[in-house]
Design an enzyme around this catalytic site. Structure first.
Site, short mmCIF file in Angstrom:
data_model
loop_
_atom_site.label_atom_id
_atom_site.label_comp_id
_atom_site.label_asym_id
_atom_site.label_seq_id
_atom_site.Cartn_x
_atom_site.Cartn_y
_atom_site.Cartn_z
N CYS A 115 0.82 -1.23 0.00
CA CYS A 115 0.00 0.00 0.00
C CYS A 115 0.85 1.27 0.00
O CYS A 115 0.41 2.31 -0.47
CB CYS A 115 -0.92 0.01 1.20
SG CYS A 115 -2.00 -1.42 1.23
N HIS A 263 -3.83 7.09 0.84
CA HIS A 263 -4.01 5.75 0.29
C HIS A 263 -5.43 5.32 0.62
O HIS A 263 -5.89 5.48 1.76
CB HIS A 263 -2.98 4.80 0.89
CG HIS A 263 -3.37 3.36 0.74
ND1 HIS A 263 -3.68 2.80 -0.47
CD2 HIS A 263 -3.54 2.37 1.68
CE1 HIS A 263 -4.01 1.53 -0.28
NE2 HIS A 263 -3.94 1.25 1.01
N ASN A 293 -9.78 -0.88 -2.54
CA ASN A 293 -8.37 -0.64 -2.21
C ASN A 293 -7.52 -1.25 -3.31
O ASN A 293 -7.49 -2.47 -3.48
CB ASN A 293 -8.08 -1.29 -0.85
CG ASN A 293 -6.64 -1.13 -0.40
OD1 ASN A 293 -5.77 -0.77 -1.19
ND2 ASN A 293 -6.39 -1.41 0.86
O1 UT7 Z 1 -4.50 -1.03 2.70
C1 UT7 Z 1 -3.71 -1.55 3.69
C2 UT7 Z 1 -4.18 -1.21 5.02
N1 UT7 Z 1 -5.45 -1.81 5.27
C3 UT7 Z 1 -6.25 -1.28 6.15
O2 UT7 Z 1 -5.94 -0.25 6.69
C4 UT7 Z 1 -7.53 -2.00 6.49
C5 UT7 Z 1 -7.80 -1.92 7.95
N2 UT7 Z 1 -8.90 -2.70 8.43
C6 UT7 Z 1 -10.19 -2.52 8.04
O3 UT7 Z 1 -10.45 -1.74 7.15
C7 UT7 Z 1 -11.28 -3.27 8.75
O4 UT7 Z 1 -10.74 -3.96 9.85
C8 UT7 Z 1 -12.06 -4.28 7.84
C9 UT7 Z 1 -12.93 -3.51 6.88
C10 UT7 Z 1 -11.09 -5.16 7.11
C11 UT7 Z 1 -12.96 -5.17 8.68
O5 UT7 Z 1 -13.83 -4.39 9.45
P1 UT7 Z 1 -14.01 -4.68 11.00
O6 UT7 Z 1 -15.00 -3.70 11.49
O7 UT7 Z 1 -12.65 -4.66 11.63
O8 UT7 Z 1 -14.65 -6.11 11.00
P2 UT7 Z 1 -14.11 -7.46 11.68
O9 UT7 Z 1 -12.98 -8.02 10.90
O10 UT7 Z 1 -13.92 -7.25 13.13
O11 UT7 Z 1 -15.36 -8.41 11.49
C12 UT7 Z 1 -16.61 -8.14 12.14
C13 UT7 Z 1 -17.60 -9.22 11.75
C14 UT7 Z 1 -17.07 -10.63 11.95
O12 UT7 Z 1 -18.14 -11.44 12.35
P3 UT7 Z 1 -18.35 -11.82 13.91
O13 UT7 Z 1 -17.09 -12.52 14.32
O14 UT7 Z 1 -18.54 -10.51 14.61
O15 UT7 Z 1 -19.57 -12.68 13.90
C15 UT7 Z 1 -16.65 -11.05 10.57
O16 UT7 Z 1 -16.69 -12.44 10.37
O17 UT7 Z 1 -17.92 -9.11 10.36
C16 UT7 Z 1 -17.69 -10.37 9.70
N3 UT7 Z 1 -17.24 -10.10 8.35
C17 UT7 Z 1 -18.09 -9.91 7.33
N4 UT7 Z 1 -19.42 -9.89 7.25
C18 UT7 Z 1 -19.98 -9.65 6.04
C19 UT7 Z 1 -15.96 -9.99 7.90
N5 UT7 Z 1 -15.98 -9.72 6.59
C20 UT7 Z 1 -17.28 -9.66 6.21
C21 UT7 Z 1 -17.92 -9.40 4.99
N6 UT7 Z 1 -19.26 -9.41 4.94
N7 UT7 Z 1 -17.22 -9.14 3.85
#
Ligand code: UT7
Length: 336
Positions: A115, A263, A293
């Site tokens: 990134c 980014h 992204n």
């Molecule tokens: O570019 C390089 C740098 N990258 C970044 O800076 C990205 C940083 N991170 C993020 O943007 C976020 O952490 C994400 C968008 C990747 C994820 O969002 P989050 O709010 O951190 O969600 P999470 O990973 O904690 O997941 C929450 C819930 C989980 O379910 P449970 O365990 O609460 O039942 C996941 O399984 O959402 C679920 N989940 C989804 N649900 C529907 C994870 N991915 C999905 C999905 N659709 N695509």
């Protein structure tokens, strides 16, 4: 010592639009979750077999940048190509661009900083121009993620985020030291290397012979992994730090920023930074809604679109900032 300045920008994205609803047909996800957590509405995916690769997309973006710069391809003295999704394991795409653009046998360097790749690439090019070694450098960021993502529910935390595309810039010598790229700032913290990574194929942990022997459909090491919340928490801290570092180096304040092009990792991260630096909507450029992204391509695509929309004007203070896998992060301070 000279400065370098950006004299031409171009971008290319594949025609194929993949909406959140399209993804919900192949994995357990939904438009509301994706938009709420990331701001993404759609992204572009290369259609397999239509000929686009990381290199060809980079070449298409480069042709536009070269034309807008008003130079000939033979005026290019050096190529820097940033990507995490090269066409080949080796050689990298820099030499393929030299070949495909029919540029004379200038040097071609590949940058592997995910990134932050474009920020690192700009920094490298800037140093060559500052010392007078080269006059015009083609800098490309291009990614083809879609062919390597886990498009099942198992991969949804990563696969809904990434998209394909390319952006390019021509950096050229600027004799007025108050203009152009004022400074670049680069950092890394390899302690967190595996928190956002693609482990295989790699000569370290997964030898090719192992991969062939295994042929294990449950092996997730072939897909990108991201510890999303951990990456998010680090991103907001590092983005802020490296923007402040760049401003302080040039005795500037956040109120001096005319345009921040972060980014495009997550709209929530951009909004956090916007709030922290008390910038208006007009002062922060976001297009993650359309493209997802695109890692090394995200800043050059965004900068090109901002420029096309007239949001980058002569004399403006433009700040580029990135954070991602490595971890690596960096910023570029530009007086346009
Ligand atoms: O570019 C390089 C740098 N990258 C970044 O800076 C990205 C940083 N991170 C993020 O943007 C976020 O952490 C994400 C968008 C990747 C994820 O969002 P989050 O709010 O951190 O969600 P999470 O990973 O904690 O997941 C929450 C819930 C989980 O379910 P449970 O365990 O609460 O039942 C996941 O399984 O959402 C679920 N989940 C989804 N649900 C529907 C994870 N991915 C999905 C999905 N659709 N695509």
């Amino acid at each position: 010592m000279y400065n370098s300045k950006i004299i031409g920008l171009g971008h290319y994205v594949p025609d194929n639009v993949v909406t959140n609803d399209d993804l919900s047909k192949v994995m357990d996800t939904n438009d509301a979750w994706i938009q709420e957590r990331t701001g993404i509405k759609e992204r572009r995916h290369v259609v397999s077999g239509d000929g686009d690769t990381t290199t060809t997309m980079g070449v298409k973006a480069a042709k536009i940048a070269i034309e807008r710069a008003g130079i000939d391809k033979d005026d290019i003295d050096f190529i820097v190509f940033a990507t995490l999704s090269p066409d080949y394991y080796f050689p990298g795409p820099g030499v393929l661009v030299q070949r495909d653009l029919g540029i004379k046998t200038v040097g071609a360097l590949d940058v592997r900083n995910q990134c932050s790749g474009f920020v690192y690439a700009i920094s490298v090019a800037d140093q060559y121009i500052k010392t007078g070694m080269y006059k015009n450098i083609l800098v490309i960021g291009s990614e083809l993620h879609s062919h390597g993502l886990d498009m099942t529910t198992r991969g949804r935390g990563v696969s809904v985020i990434f998209g394909d595309g390319a952006g390019a810039a021509i950096l050229s010598r600027e004799e007025d030291n108050s203009k152009g790229i004022l400074s670049t700032h680069l950092h890394s913290e390899g302690q967190h290397a595996e928190e956002l990574s693609l482990i295989a194929p790699g000569m370290g942990k997964r030898w090719v012979n192992d991969i062939i022997a295994d042929n294990d459909p449950n092996d997730e090491s072939y897909y990108p992994y991201m510890n999303g919340q951990f990456v998010f928490k680090n991103a907001v801290v590092r983005f802020s730090e490296v923007i402040i570092e760049g401003l302080e180096k040039n005795k500037l304040k956040s109120t001096d920023i005319d345009l921040l092009v972060p980014h495009q990792a997550n709209l929530r991260i951009s909004q956090f930074i916007q709030k922290k630096f008390q910038l208006t909507d007009d002062q922060v450029f976001n297009n993650i809604m359309k493209y997802g992204n695109t890692t090394a391509a995200s800043i050059p695509i965004a900068l090109t679109e901002a420029w096309e929309e007239g949001k980058v004007k002569d004399g403006d203070l433009v700040v580029l900032a990135a954070f991602g896998s490595g971890f690596t992060w960096g910023s570029v301070i530009i007086r346009w």
